[in-house]
Structure formats: structure tokens, C-alpha cells
Design an enzyme around this catalytic site. Structure first.
Site, PDB file in Angstrom:
ATOM      1  N   GLU A  33      -3.354  50.358  49.824  1.00 51.17           N
ATOM      2  CA  GLU A  33      -1.925  50.422  49.468  1.00 51.17           C
ATOM      3  C   GLU A  33      -1.093  49.360  50.167  1.00 51.17           C
ATOM      4  O   GLU A  33      -0.083  48.897  49.637  1.00 51.17           O
ATOM      5  CB  GLU A  33      -1.367  51.819  49.806  1.00 51.17           C
ATOM      6  CG  GLU A  33      -1.887  52.937  48.914  1.00 51.17           C
ATOM      7  CD  GLU A  33      -3.141  53.621  49.435  1.00 51.17           C
ATOM      8  OE1 GLU A  33      -3.834  53.040  50.299  1.00 51.17           O
ATOM      9  OE2 GLU A  33      -3.433  54.745  48.967  1.00 51.17           O
ATOM     10  N   ALA A  75      -4.014  55.694  42.568  1.00 48.31           N
ATOM     11  CA  ALA A  75      -2.898  56.112  41.721  1.00 48.31           C
ATOM     12  C   ALA A  75      -2.704  55.053  40.649  1.00 48.31           C
ATOM     13  O   ALA A  75      -3.031  53.880  40.857  1.00 48.31           O
ATOM     14  CB  ALA A  75      -1.641  56.245  42.569  1.00 48.31           C
TER      15      ALA A  75
HETATM   16  N1  CO8 Z   1      -3.851  51.676  38.417  1.00 46.77           N
HETATM   17  C1  CO8 Z   1      -3.763  51.291  37.140  1.00 46.77           C
HETATM   18  N2  CO8 Z   1      -4.699  50.572  36.503  1.00 46.77           N
HETATM   19  C2  CO8 Z   1      -5.785  50.239  37.213  1.00 46.77           C
HETATM   20  C3  CO8 Z   1      -5.951  50.583  38.560  1.00 46.77           C
HETATM   21  C4  CO8 Z   1      -4.932  51.369  39.173  1.00 46.77           C
HETATM   22  N3  CO8 Z   1      -5.012  51.799  40.437  1.00 46.77           N
HETATM   23  N4  CO8 Z   1      -7.126  50.089  38.999  1.00 46.77           N
HETATM   24  C5  CO8 Z   1      -7.668  49.429  37.967  1.00 46.77           C
HETATM   25  N5  CO8 Z   1      -6.872  49.514  36.879  1.00 46.77           N
HETATM   26  C6  CO8 Z   1      -7.087  48.950  35.563  1.00 46.77           C
HETATM   27  C7  CO8 Z   1      -6.858  47.451  35.551  1.00 46.77           C
HETATM   28  O1  CO8 Z   1      -5.485  47.155  35.429  1.00 46.77           O
HETATM   29  C8  CO8 Z   1      -7.657  47.035  34.342  1.00 46.77           C
HETATM   30  O2  CO8 Z   1      -6.920  47.346  33.188  1.00 46.77           O
HETATM   31  P1  CO8 Z   1      -6.751  46.248  32.001  1.00 46.77           P
HETATM   32  O3  CO8 Z   1      -8.145  46.085  31.485  1.00 46.77           O
HETATM   33  O4  CO8 Z   1      -5.825  46.907  31.038  1.00 46.77           O
HETATM   34  O5  CO8 Z   1      -6.223  45.014  32.650  1.00 46.77           O
HETATM   35  C9  CO8 Z   1      -8.851  47.990  34.379  1.00 46.77           C
HETATM   36  O6  CO8 Z   1      -8.456  49.093  35.183  1.00 46.77           O
HETATM   37  C10 CO8 Z   1     -10.081  47.368  35.010  1.00 46.77           C
HETATM   38  O7  CO8 Z   1      -9.692  46.880  36.289  1.00 46.77           O
HETATM   39  P2  CO8 Z   1     -10.016  45.392  36.792  1.00 46.77           P
HETATM   40  O8  CO8 Z   1     -10.048  44.445  35.624  1.00 46.77           O
HETATM   41  O9  CO8 Z   1      -9.071  45.051  37.890  1.00 46.77           O
HETATM   42  O10 CO8 Z   1     -11.498  45.579  37.327  1.00 46.77           O
HETATM   43  P3  CO8 Z   1     -12.211  44.730  38.472  1.00 46.77           P
HETATM   44  O11 CO8 Z   1     -13.644  45.149  38.429  1.00 46.77           O
HETATM   45  O12 CO8 Z   1     -11.908  43.280  38.339  1.00 46.77           O
HETATM   46  O13 CO8 Z   1     -11.539  45.228  39.859  1.00 46.77           O
HETATM   47  C11 CO8 Z   1     -10.698  46.896  41.399  1.00 46.77           C
HETATM   48  C12 CO8 Z   1     -11.707  46.565  40.266  1.00 46.77           C
HETATM   49  C13 CO8 Z   1     -11.077  46.092  42.655  1.00 46.77           C
HETATM   50  C14 CO8 Z   1     -10.829  48.378  41.686  1.00 46.77           C
HETATM   51  C15 CO8 Z   1      -9.281  46.535  40.952  1.00 46.77           C
HETATM   52  O14 CO8 Z   1      -9.049  47.118  39.684  1.00 46.77           O
HETATM   53  C16 CO8 Z   1      -8.212  47.022  41.883  1.00 46.77           C
HETATM   54  O15 CO8 Z   1      -7.986  46.429  42.932  1.00 46.77           O
HETATM   55  N6  CO8 Z   1      -7.509  48.134  41.512  1.00 46.77           N
HETATM   56  C17 CO8 Z   1      -6.392  48.654  42.278  1.00 46.77           C
HETATM   57  C18 CO8 Z   1      -6.890  49.374  43.527  1.00 46.77           C
HETATM   58  C19 CO8 Z   1      -5.698  49.859  44.328  1.00 46.77           C
HETATM   59  O16 CO8 Z   1      -4.883  49.108  44.814  1.00 46.77           O
HETATM   60  N7  CO8 Z   1      -5.616  51.190  44.470  1.00 46.77           N
HETATM   61  C20 CO8 Z   1      -4.536  51.824  45.209  1.00 46.77           C
HETATM   62  C21 CO8 Z   1      -3.435  52.193  44.278  1.00 46.77           C
HETATM   63  S1  CO8 Z   1      -2.012  52.824  45.141  1.00 46.77           S
HETATM   64  C22 CO8 Z   1      -2.432  54.420  45.478  1.00 46.77           C
HETATM   65  O17 CO8 Z   1      -3.465  54.901  45.153  1.00 46.77           O
HETATM   66  C23 CO8 Z   1      -1.395  55.235  46.223  1.00 46.77           C
HETATM   67  C24 CO8 Z   1      -1.765  56.694  46.180  1.00 46.77           C
HETATM   68  C25 CO8 Z   1      -0.681  57.537  46.743  1.00 46.77           C
HETATM   69  C26 CO8 Z   1       0.521  57.616  45.863  1.00 46.77           C
HETATM   70  C27 CO8 Z   1       1.405  58.683  46.390  1.00 46.77           C
HETATM   71  C28 CO8 Z   1       2.774  58.649  45.735  1.00 46.77           C
HETATM   72  C29 CO8 Z   1       3.717  59.619  46.418  1.00 46.77           C
END
Ligand code: CO8
Length: 258
Positions: free
Chosen positions: A132, A66
Site C-alpha cells: 500500500e 483491495a
Molecule cells: N485492484 C484492481 N485491479 C487489479 C489489482 C487491484 N489490486 N491488481 C491487479 N489488478 C488488475 C490489473 O489492473 C489488470 O487489469 P487489466 O487487465 O484490466 O489492466 C489485471 O488485474 C491483471 O493485472 P496485471 O496486468 O497488473 O498483472 P501482472 O502479472 O503484470 O502484475 C501484480 C500482477 C504484481 C499483482 C500487479 O497487478 C499489482 O501490483 N497489483 C496491485 C497490488 C497492490 O498494490 N495491492 C494493494 C492494493 S491496496 C489494498 O489492498 C489496501 C487494502 C486495505 C483497504 C482498506 C480501506 C479502508
């Protein structure tokens, strides 16, 4: 082919194709993307010319979850009032089989979206996880439910409580994905699977999906009864007679219901 801002939609033969297209945000699932993906899929589902739906991400990420930046702005009354992310359930309820090709990250909502597909083809780079817990929340798009039903309590608890990522091989071993192939074959393999499903009798494929999906929700006896009733009902369609005649006549079937 039509393009919108978060997805690319096209139809190839009898396969409806939806590609997530927010590569800079690793295909993070914001509200707009959810609406666009579900609307496109619902349209395909009601199209008699479509026998399977293909769901694709990009090379680095199927979807990294998300959209955390969008979600961080929400408070409880807003989330509750909008029933945040409920719309994804409309995708999970479709009758048309969905095939997903997963390369790179499928985390949080990305893993949960992949699990809404019926067949998951993973590239070797695929990384699944429910991280999460590291954001101070829990899975919210089915991770605690679909993951547990797919892989069992031991692995689901491990993934949901620790937030650890698992690779494609472990995902296949525990039954989270259908197949693992080299990355450069993930999309083509998923296309082949979708095309093959789309060649089948459409009602038979839909009922097969319905029966397997019901096993997630019913007791064994209820599920067996549903399976039998669906099986019986297929004898009302020309495709049952055609399929069995074609077998006896040693020829390929020509489905009427497609
Ligand atoms: N949301 C928003 N932006 C994101 C997300 C995300 N989930 N993942 C990556 N991005 C963005 C980063 O912020 C970054 O943007 P910017 O260049 O503007 O800073 C860009 O994508 C590239 O990401 P990274 O620089 O972090 O890339 P890396 O290669 O260093 O890392 C990862 C990749 C490991 C995937 C890392 O980006 C990461 O950990 N992302 C988050 C993963 C995460 O925690 N996902 C779970 C999210 S919560 C969820 O999904 C809940 C779902 C249910 C909701 C239900 C509601 C009722």
C-alpha cells in the site's frame, strides 16, 4: 453448488467452500466481493453441518488486494461514512475455523484476508506483501495489526514500509503461513486440513480457535484465565466424556456435538 458473480460457493461434506472468482482482476477485493464472501461465510458459520470453512483464490492470485480502481473513486467523507471495509471484520470474528489455500499473489488486502484465516496453506508460488505504501496509503484491513502480531515488528515494519513482496519460504520461516507445499497440492492440502478440523468436536474446535485468537488481544494473564474457563466449560459437554472414554477404550471417538 451456487454461483454468484464474484465467488463460487459449495459445501463438500462438512466443509463450506468459498472460492474468489474475479480471475481477470486477480481477485481484487471490491465491495461486492466483500459482501458476498462475508455473507457466505456467515451463513456457513451458523450452519450446524459445517465444521470448517475453506477459502480459495485462483492459481495466479489468491487476491491482489483491495480493488484499486474502485477505491480510487472514493473520497474521505464517503470512506468514513461507509466505514469502508469494516465488514471484513465480521469474517475475522466467525467461530468456525477458516483454512485458506494461497497460490500466487496475496498482496495488500489479499494478504490481510489470508491473515483472517486460522490456517494458511501456501503453494510455493505464493507471494505475500503489503504494498500500500506504493499507492500513497497504508494497510487498512489489518495489515499493520495482524501482520505485526503474527511476525513481529521487525518483519512487519520491513514489509509495510518498503512494500516488498516475500515468497512462500520466507512467509513460513517468519510464521506468516502454517505450511508450504507444491502449488498443485495447495488446494488438496488445505481441503484435507479443513476436513480434518471438521471431524473434531465442533465446540472444542470453536473454543480452541477462540482461545488462540484471544492471545492476539489480551494480556497473558487474561488469556490464560480465558483458556482455563473454556477448558473447564468443555467438561459440561458430552464430547469431553466421549473423547476421554474413547482414549481409555482404545477406539475412535464418536462426537455428539458436530
Ligand atoms: N485492484 C484492481 N485491479 C487489479 C489489482 C487491484 N489490486 N491488481 C491487479 N489488478 C488488475 C490489473 O489492473 C489488470 O487489469 P487489466 O487487465 O484490466 O489492466 C489485471 O488485474 C491483471 O493485472 P496485471 O496486468 O497488473 O498483472 P501482472 O502479472 O503484470 O502484475 C501484480 C500482477 C504484481 C499483482 C500487479 O497487478 C499489482 O501490483 N497489483 C496491485 C497490488 C497492490 O498494490 N495491492 C494493494 C492494493 S491496496 C489494498 O489492498 C489496501 C487494502 C486495505 C483497504 C482498506 C480501506 C479502508
Amino acid at each position: 453448488m451456487s454461483e454468484s458473480s464474484t465467488i463460487v460457493v459449495s459445501t463438500e461434506g462438512r466443509v463450506g467452500r468459498i472460492q474468489l472468482n474475479r480471475p481477470k482482476a486477480l481477485n481484487a477485493l471490491n465491495q461486492q466481493l466483500m459482501e458476498e464472501v462475508v455473507s457466505a461465510a456467515v451463513t456457513f458459520d451458523s450452519d450446524p453441518g459445517v465444521g470448517a470453512i475453506l477459502l480459495l483464490g485462483s492459481d495466479k492470485a489468491f487476491a491482489a488486494g483491495a480493488d484499486i480502481k474502485e477505491m480510487a473513486q472514493q473520497d474521505y467523507p464517503e470512506m468514513y461514512a461507509a466505514d469502508w471495509f469494516r465488514r471484513w471484520e465480521d469474517l475475522a470474528q466467525l467461530r468456525t475455523p477458516i483454512v485458506a489455500a494461497v497460490k500466487g499473489y496475496a498482496l495488500g488486502g489479499g494478504c490481510e484476508l489470508a491473515m483472517m484465516a486460522d490456517v494458511i496453506v501456501a503453494g510455493e508460488s505464493a507471494t505475500f506483501g503489503q504494498p500500500e505504501i506504493n499507492l500513497g496509503v497504508i494497510p487498512g484491513m489489518g495489515g499493520s495489526q495482524r501482520l505485526t502480531r503474527s511476525v513481529g515488528k521487525a518483519k512487519a515494519m520491513d514489509m509495510v514500509l518498503t512494500g516488498r513482496h516475500i515468497g512462500a519460504d520466507e512467509a513460513e520461516r517468519i510464521g506468516l503461513v502454517s505450511r508450504v507445499v507444491p502449488d498443485d497440492q495447495a488446494t488438496s492440502t488445505a481441503e484435507e486440513v479443513a476436513e480434518l478440523i471438521a471431524t473434531k468436536s465442533k465446540p472444542a474446535a470453536q473454543m480452541a480457535k477462540e482461545a488462540v485468537a484471544a492471545s492476539f488481544e489480551t494480556t497473558l494473564q487474561q488469556g490464560l484465565r480465558l483458556e482455563r474457563r473454556l477448558f473447564h466449560s468443555l467438561f459440561a459437554l458430552a464430547d469431553q466424556a466421549e473423547g476421554m472414554s474413547a482414549f481409555a477404550e482404545k477406539r475412535g471417538p464418536e462426537w455428539r456435538h458436530r
